[in-house]
Design a protein around this motif. Structure first.
Motif, PDB file in Angstrom:
ATOM      1  N   ASN A   1     -12.548   5.688 -23.929  1.00 51.34           N
ATOM      2  CA  ASN A   1     -11.873   6.856 -23.738  1.00 51.34           C
ATOM      3  C   ASN A   1     -10.761   6.874 -24.665  1.00 51.34           C
ATOM      4  OD1 ASN A   1     -13.322   7.569 -21.616  1.00 51.34           O
ATOM      5  ND2 ASN A   1     -12.008   6.911 -20.151  1.00 51.34           N
ATOM      6  N   ASP A   2     -10.125   8.363 -25.133  1.00 49.40           N
ATOM      7  CA  ASP A   2      -9.144   8.433 -26.150  1.00 49.40           C
ATOM      8  C   ASP A   2      -7.887   7.801 -25.762  1.00 49.40           C
ATOM      9  OD1 ASP A   2     -10.813  10.056 -27.566  1.00 49.40           O
ATOM     10  OD2 ASP A   2     -10.214  12.000 -26.800  1.00 49.40           O
TER      11      ASP A   2
ATOM     12  N   GLU B   1     -24.069  13.552 -22.559  1.00 48.06           N
ATOM     13  CA  GLU B   1     -22.308  13.208 -22.515  1.00 48.06           C
ATOM     14  C   GLU B   1     -22.105  13.376 -20.873  1.00 48.06           C
ATOM     15  OE1 GLU B   1     -18.027  13.858 -24.453  1.00 48.06           O
ATOM     16  OE2 GLU B   1     -19.622  15.301 -24.683  1.00 48.06           O
ATOM     17  N   ALA B   2     -22.636  14.264 -20.233  1.00 50.47           N
ATOM     18  CA  ALA B   2     -22.124  14.402 -18.842  1.00 50.47           C
ATOM     19  C   ALA B   2     -22.584  13.230 -18.013  1.00 50.47           C
ATOM     20  CB  ALA B   2     -22.444  15.755 -18.346  1.00 50.47           C
ATOM     21  N   LEU B   3     -24.115  13.025 -18.255  1.00 47.01           N
ATOM     22  CA  LEU B   3     -24.627  11.866 -17.877  1.00 47.01           C
ATOM     23  C   LEU B   3     -23.989  10.512 -17.890  1.00 47.01           C
ATOM     24  CD1 LEU B   3     -27.026  10.671 -15.994  1.00 47.01           C
ATOM     25  CD2 LEU B   3     -28.336  10.708 -17.996  1.00 47.01           C
ATOM     26  N   LEU B   4     -23.623  10.038 -19.161  1.00 41.90           N
ATOM     27  CA  LEU B   4     -22.710   8.996 -19.551  1.00 41.90           C
ATOM     28  C   LEU B   4     -21.440   9.035 -18.678  1.00 41.90           C
ATOM     29  CD1 LEU B   4     -22.638   6.715 -21.624  1.00 41.90           C
ATOM     30  CD2 LEU B   4     -21.086   8.253 -22.635  1.00 41.90           C
TER      31      LEU B   4
ATOM     32  N   GLY C   1     -18.246   6.636 -15.886  1.00 37.47           N
ATOM     33  CA  GLY C   1     -16.994   6.900 -15.474  1.00 37.47           C
ATOM     34  C   GLY C   1     -16.006   7.005 -16.712  1.00 37.47           C
ATOM     35  N   ARG C   2     -16.796   7.137 -17.828  1.00 38.29           N
ATOM     36  CA  ARG C   2     -15.933   6.793 -19.198  1.00 38.29           C
ATOM     37  C   ARG C   2     -16.823   7.110 -20.421  1.00 38.29           C
ATOM     38  NH1 ARG C   2     -13.593   3.135 -20.931  1.00 38.29           N
ATOM     39  NH2 ARG C   2     -12.782   2.116 -19.047  1.00 38.29           N
TER      40      ARG C   2
END
Length: 272
Positions: free
Chosen positions: A162-163, A201-204, A209-210
């Motif tokens: 994550n960022d 991306e939503a599935l990932l 959770g990241r």
């Protein structure tokens, strides 16, 4: 497989094991196959991402070894599969030394079994988000000489960070640790501004959770001040495609890329 790894939580999918399943491997659990099948069935064509990235990695390691680099650190290496980094590197540079780094305990167990008779290659269990612990790990310090050029590989791993976990600072840390002439390979999921990207991306994120797919500019920024080599940061299938005698399994370089093949990019850079 479960009996051999009592400490593994089989109720949660693993990035390494899902990737193994998508590449046709057998080192995965039912929970991993459910996620893999979601990609296969609901997002047809998405498996091309895994294969395109793998072939890009193979070509990049070959190029690095042919450039004279004999030390490799593979971050978030995943489970052993065909044409592993050490096999490619040692084919072209027989004395090459390779360290695999992954947080999944199954990767550690399988890697150590695979590499039992290979004194130039080792695997450690560590979190790529804690680069200092990796740098100070006794397996690293005993095998890798950081006074000489090193190849640092982040293949399809930084998009799982994550960022707020500092992917830029992770790459920058290693830039500061390695000698001039070192190489960096990065491949990354690329935002395509289309429904396929948004759904994948939503599935990932829902699964692990990241993770975040980044824009071309954001991926370029990950390289910092490194010298990006030709052909730049491009879809993995187009990164120095193989000639006729080294043809990639994904097909001729001239074929029109699918939307999925455009969603994974790779680049190779050198520290001046």
């Amino acid at each position: 497989m479960a009996e051999g790894f009592p400490d593994v939580d089989q109720s949660k999918p693993s990035i390494a094991r899902v990737y193994d399943y998508l590449l046709g491997g057998k080192d995965n659990y039912a929970v991993d196959r459910v996620i893999g099948d979601t990609f296969t069935h609901d997002l047809p064509g998405s498996v091309a991402i895994a294969h395109a990235n793998r072939q890009n990695l193979i070509r990049a390691v070959r190029e690095i070894a042919l450039a004279g680099i004999e030390q490799f650190v593979d971050m978030g290496s995943g489970l052993p599969t065909a044409d592993n980094v050490h096999q490619v590197a040692q084919h072209h540079a027989p004395g090459a030394r390779v360290i695999y780094v992954d947080s999944d305990p199954i990767v550690l167990a399988h890697g150590r079994a695979l590499l039992e008779d290979n004194g130039h290659t080792r695997v450690i269990q560590a979190d790529v988000r804690d680069p200092q612990s990796i740098r100070e790990h006794p397996e690293i310090t005993s095998l890798i000489d950081f006074d000489r050029p090193v190849a640092v590989i982040h293949s399809a791993v930084l998009h799982h960070i994550n960022d707020d976990e500092g992917p830029h600072s992770i790459v920058r840390y290693w830039q500061e640790q390695v000698a001039s002439g070192s190489y960096f390979f990065i491949s990354h999921f690329r935002s395509g501004g289309n429904p396929e990207t948004a759904e994948a991306e939503a599935l990932l994120q829902a699964t692990f959770g990241r993770g975040r797919w980044r824009t071309d500019e954001e991926i370029r920024d990950l390289f910092g001040d490194l010298e990006i080599l030709e052909p730049g940061i491009v879809p993995s299938s187009l990164w120095r495609p193989d000639t006729a005698e080294h043809q990639s399994r994904i097909g001729p370089a001239e074929h029109e890329l699918t939307v999925w093949e455009r969603l994974i990019v790779g680049g190779l850079a050198r520290k001046p």
